[in-house]
Design an enzyme around this catalytic site. Structure first.
Site, PDB file in Angstrom:
ATOM      1  N   LYS A 123      26.845  25.526  -1.230  1.00 40.65           N
ATOM      2  CA  LYS A 123      26.007  24.623  -0.441  1.00 40.65           C
ATOM      3  C   LYS A 123      24.530  25.027  -0.571  1.00 40.65           C
ATOM      4  CE  LYS A 123      26.724  27.554   3.529  1.00 40.65           C
ATOM      5  NZ  LYS A 123      27.790  27.996   4.405  1.00 40.65           N
ATOM      6  N   ARG A 146      30.449  24.831  16.799  1.00 47.86           N
ATOM      7  CA  ARG A 146      29.598  24.055  15.903  1.00 47.86           C
ATOM      8  C   ARG A 146      30.347  22.754  15.654  1.00 47.86           C
ATOM      9  NH1 ARG A 146      27.276  26.882  10.458  1.00 47.86           N
ATOM     10  NH2 ARG A 146      29.409  26.591   9.745  1.00 47.86           N
ATOM     11  N   TYR A 198      -8.743  36.278   1.819  1.00 49.75           N
ATOM     12  CA  TYR A 198      -9.244  35.458   2.912  1.00 49.75           C
ATOM     13  C   TYR A 198      -9.399  36.280   4.188  1.00 49.75           C
ATOM     14  CZ  TYR A 198      -8.265  31.123   0.319  1.00 49.75           C
ATOM     15  OH  TYR A 198      -8.266  30.113  -0.591  1.00 49.75           O
ATOM     16  N   MET A 205      -1.968  30.831  -0.890  1.00 53.86           N
ATOM     17  CA  MET A 205      -0.955  29.831  -1.193  1.00 53.86           C
ATOM     18  C   MET A 205      -0.218  30.177  -2.488  1.00 53.86           C
ATOM     19  SD  MET A 205      -1.367  25.707  -1.564  1.00 53.86           S
ATOM     20  CE  MET A 205      -2.128  25.447   0.015  1.00 53.86           C
TER      21      MET A 205
HETATM   22  C1  LIG Z   1      28.451  29.120   4.292  1.00 56.60           C
HETATM   23  C2  LIG Z   1      29.835  29.191   4.693  1.00 56.60           C
HETATM   24  C3  LIG Z   1      30.657  30.247   4.268  1.00 56.60           C
HETATM   25  C4  LIG Z   1      30.165  31.411   3.473  1.00 56.60           C
HETATM   26  O1  LIG Z   1      29.566  32.343   4.309  1.00 56.60           O
HETATM   27  P1  LIG Z   1      29.051  33.753   3.749  1.00 56.60           P
HETATM   28  O2  LIG Z   1      28.682  34.494   4.943  1.00 56.60           O
HETATM   29  O3  LIG Z   1      27.897  33.449   2.878  1.00 56.60           O
HETATM   30  O4  LIG Z   1      30.182  34.340   3.007  1.00 56.60           O
HETATM   31  C5  LIG Z   1      31.994  30.183   4.605  1.00 56.60           C
HETATM   32  N1  LIG Z   1      32.502  29.171   5.339  1.00 56.60           N
HETATM   33  C6  LIG Z   1      31.737  28.169   5.779  1.00 56.60           C
HETATM   34  C7  LIG Z   1      32.345  27.082   6.599  1.00 56.60           C
HETATM   35  C8  LIG Z   1      30.384  28.145   5.501  1.00 56.60           C
HETATM   36  O5  LIG Z   1      29.623  27.139   5.927  1.00 56.60           O
END
Ligand SMILES: *Cc1c(COP(=O)(O)O)cnc(C)c1O
Length: 819
Positions: free
Chosen positions: A487, A586, A713, A762
């Site tokens: 992701k 969540r 700066y 920047m």
């Molecule tokens: C991002 C995510 C993971 C991975 O988590 P890590 O701590 O990076 O291993 C696992 N399960 C879900 C649902 C996630 O959103």
């Protein structure tokens, strides 16, 4: 594949020492790239050049316990052996059996040029309609072809395989293993010609692959055309022959003027005529497109669909790579191979550029037995036609014929001599073609000529990534599946590149956050199952269209998604993943909703592929009690749901730190994220992992700042003694938080830390290098990798490694290294 040792021994007539009932799903032949040790056998391949047997001890160290070898080494204990007479023949025999029992529709491609491009194009056009397996890279030899064939599994409907030969009588062996129903003979050139008596013999050898093909598509140059009809056709009369080529005698050809860019390309397909929009107009590409059209027509694609598929083609890595050079040059790098045909193609390619002056680097043409004078006469004619400004010849042979070349011509014994001469770096505003046999390594010239736009890079080490995955796997049961979380652009590293690598290494699942991320992966050819963790309401149709699998976390999502499934006309059970809420608060179904959920699930046409939850604190030891509570709830609620739906979906709950800290709760699958990038909160585990990401740049300028002078700066740094300061070209626009300026953070130079001084700008920042000896402008600076580590850098920023990675700006070029 999926065989027991016993079955394999019976198929191949081999001897077994050890447990006959073990299952083999993968055969690894390269000890450096072993993705998983479970159900994996290592084959020690012996060729006349090399023996794989010397790697047996290292693969046993890695955890492999099945070895296929010509010799038995009893000193290794608890190893299961398949002892074979000849490792290559073993592989071929097994591949033949496997292919023949697969009942796959198959396309076999051979020829001298264009095999890999056409294989990739066909794959891109067909995988969506037919689950397809193809040879990786250009695995097409006596060993590569069998290894490719062994990748076939039950889900595949179509196989596209390349077949390559370099010597007489090789094709018969390969045809014996692999008999494609659809044949494709691409362009025949002079590669490997030296090993044959004549071009005719070479062509006839290649044609042997198509002995049993129903249909043969071939590039109908005059000589091939005549040979196919005179020699091949009388022998194999049941094959339908279809020729393609720009020449009008062919069944598939072009009848419009390809140079007229105001006109679409008009195709003749037997008696039918139709137009296609094609941007690339060089003869080689267009000829390949004709082959593609022939095969797609064979699969009964409509002309509209063919146009659609052509529009979607990724510009497949053409062999010719053009890059921006220093001094406004364009460098065309074709240092991959060299024969007369590829030289012609490359010269033709040059004319596509708008540069009036051009230069050529050309090496000896190797492997040609014919008269050298004749060969270089022809070469110099081709070259002279192009009116190069300068020609640089490398090699003893071609140098002897330098007087045939009409341009300013220089000769060198080897590539280094040309580099030392400094001729190349004086060239300005030209197109420079690098054309050489691999042996001369003229790609080194590319490094010298390339304009380095990207001093600042995020380098991603894929070998380290694989190592980290393997480490986590080693903690798990061999049957536990793994989902890789890619992701947010794979935590900022590039989701396609990482996913493609993981797909190649047989990852079971990929996880993305949003539908768009999944669509991008599908469009680029990722076929592994993909779970979308947060499918948005307006995107359900797209989820279905691209064969993505949604996380279902509430009744609202379930109902709306199912509506979309029904609307789409999808008539099988759609795979979904049920998320349970266990304490994170969540997303997810809660205890009291499970009854209603199971009733709904049983009523509608979906298949729960998995049931899962997410731990909020698996990396925090002091929250052990809370995590145990989450795990208990998951166990209880998932068991309840499984009972109610009456079948067993995959269960998964562990993320990376869960894998290391709560290994007992691995269920059927785990979800790895940050762990594959080499991060862990625990130093013992961290020690076993390798850093994957390296954020680097180079020093732009070094200045000496006198006592009392200020830097940057707002004058936030003032020197209290003469101080050496270096400026580096990264700033807050690249994702370095401004709050780590003013000596909060440091960067690494030659294993020393250099504090950031003054305000971060920047696009730049300044660092103090007073205490570091021998630093020059142009030296490499590490923003993070080893020293400082990603973790230390995150500490400067008062955040977690995840946020550091996902904050690095897209303008920082990502590069991927693997060996
Ligand atoms: C991002 C995510 C993971 C991975 O988590 P890590 O701590 O990076 O291993 C696992 N399960 C879900 C649902 C996630 O959103």
């Amino acid at each position: 594949m999926n065989y027991t040792i016993k079955q394999i021994a019976e198929i191949t007539n081999a001897k077994v020492i050890g447990d006959k009932n073990l299952i083999i799903k993968n055969i690894a032949f390269d000890s450096r790239i072993i993705y998983s040790t479970r159900n994996t056998a290592f084959i020690a391949i012996n060729t006349n050049k090399n023996s794989g047997e010397k790697f047996i001890d290292s693969v046993i160290d890695r955890g492999i316990n099945i070895i296929i070898s010509e010799h038995h080494y009893p000193q290794f204990e608890n190893i299961n052996w398949i002892i074979v007479k000849n490792s290559v023949e073993f592989l071929q025999k097994l591949a033949q059996y496997h292919f023949e029992s697969s009942h796959l529709q198959s396309i076999g491609i051979t020829g001298s040029n264009g095999k890999t491009i056409l294989k990739e194009w066909l794959y891109q056009c067909l995988w969506n309609e037919f689950p397809t397996v193809k040879s990786p890279k250009s695995f097409n030899s006596q060993i590569g072809l069998p290894l490719s064939l062994l990748q076939i599994n039950d889900s595949h409907k179509l196989g596209i395989f390349e077949v390559g030969i370099s010597m007489p009588n090789e094709m018969e062996k390969l045809e014996n293993i692999f008999h494609p129903k659809i044949g494709l003979l691409t362009h025949i050139g002079t590669a490997h010609l030296a090993n044959f008596q004549s071009e005719e013999e070479l062509i006839l050898e290649k044609l042997k692959l198509f002995k049993d093909s129903d249909t043969l598509f071939f590039n109908g140059t005059e000589q091939v055309y005549n040979l196919v009809y005179k020699t091949y056709s009388p022998k194999y009369s049941k094959t339908t022959l279809i020729s393609y080529g720009l020449d009008n005698v062919n069944n598939i050809s072009i009848i419009s003027d390809i140079r007229d860019r105001n006109q679409d390309i008009k195709i003749k397909y037997f008696h039918e005529e139709f137009s296609l929009k094609i941007n690339q107009r060089d003869e080689v590409t267009l000829t390949n497109v004709l082959a593609l059209i022939g095969i797609l027509k064979n699969f009964e694609f409509s002309n509209e669909k063919i146009q659609y598929k052509i529009d979607q083609l990724r510009s497949v890595e053409m062999r010719l790579e053009s890059i921006e050079g220093i001094k406004n040059n364009i460098v065309v790098n074709d240092s991959f191979n060299l024969d007369l045909d590829s030289l012609k193609t490359a010269l033709q390619f040059l004319n596509e550029y708008q540069k009036s002056k051009k230069s050529l680097v050309l090496t000896d043409i190797l492997g040609v037995n014919s008269n050298l004078k004749e060969l270089y006469d022809e070469v110099s004619d081709l070259v002279n036609e192009q009116k190069f400004d300068s020609v640089f010849l490398i090699g003893n042979e071609i140098s002897k014929f330098s007087e045939l070349f009409k341009s300013k011509t220089y000769t060198f014994i080897n590539t280094q001599e040309l580099i030392d001469s400094k001729h190349l770096i004086e060239i300005e505003n030209q197109i420079i073609l690098l054309k050489g046999a691999r042996k001369f390594e003229i790609e080194r010239l590319k490094d010298i000529l390339e304009l380095r736009k990207h001093d600042t890079v995020l380098e991603i080490n894929l070998n380290a990534l694989l190592h980290n995955i393997n480490y986590h796997k080693s903690l798990l049961k061999p049957t536990t599946k793994m989902m890789a979380m890619v992701k947010a652009n794979s935590y900022g590293l590039g989701s396609f590149e990482i996913s493609e690598f993981l797909q190649h290494h047989h990852i079971d699942y990929l996880g993305v956050a949003f539908v768009d991320e999944g669509v991008e992966l599908r469009k680029k050819g990722i076929t592994v199952p993909i779970v979308v963790m947060n499918p948005e309401q307006h995107s359900y149709e797209t989820v279905i269209q691209y064969n993505l699998e949604p996380e279902i976390y509430s009744f609202r999502v379930l109902e709306l998604f199912y509506e979309a499934v029904q609307k789409s006309g999808y008539d099988k059970k759609y795979p979904i993943h049920i998320k349970l809420e266990t304490g994170m608060h969540r997303l997810g179904f809660k205890d009291h909703e499970l009854d209603e959920l199971s009733k709904k699930l049983n009523k509608i046409n979906v298949k729960v592929k998995s049931i899962f939850s997410h731990l909020s604190s698996s990396d925090i030891p002091s929250e052990n009690e809370f995590t145990s509570k989450q795990l208990n709830i998951f166990e209880k609620n998932s068991t309840y749901l499984i009972e109610k739906i009456g079948y067993f979906p995959i269960r998964h709950v562990l993320n990376s730190s869960g894998i290391t800290n709560y290994t007992n709760h691995q269920y059927d699958m785990v979800r790895i994220g940050i762990g594959m990038l080499g991060e862990s909160q625990y130093s013992e585990i961290k020690k076993q992992l390798q850093p994957v990401v390296s954020f680097k740049t180079v020093i732009s300028q070094i200045s000496l700042v006198e006592n009392g002078e200020s830097v940057g700066y707002s004058r936030r740094f003032k020197a209290d003694k003469p101080t050496k300061i270096a400026t580096i070209p990264v700033g807050y626009a690249d994702g370095i938080p401004r709050l780590i300026g003013n000596e909060v953070g440091s960067v690494g130079i030659n294993k020393n830390l250099a504090p950031i001084v003054g305000s971060i700008c920047m696009d730049m920042m300044m660092i103090n290098i007073n205490h570091i000896p021998n630093v020059k402008e142009g030296d490499i600076v590490t923003i993070f990798n080893a020293k400082p580590s990603l973790r230390e850098f995150a500490d400067y920023c008062k955040t977690i490694t995840y946020e550091v990675l996902t904050s690095i700006s897209p303008r920082v070029k990502r590069i991927y290294v693997k060996d």
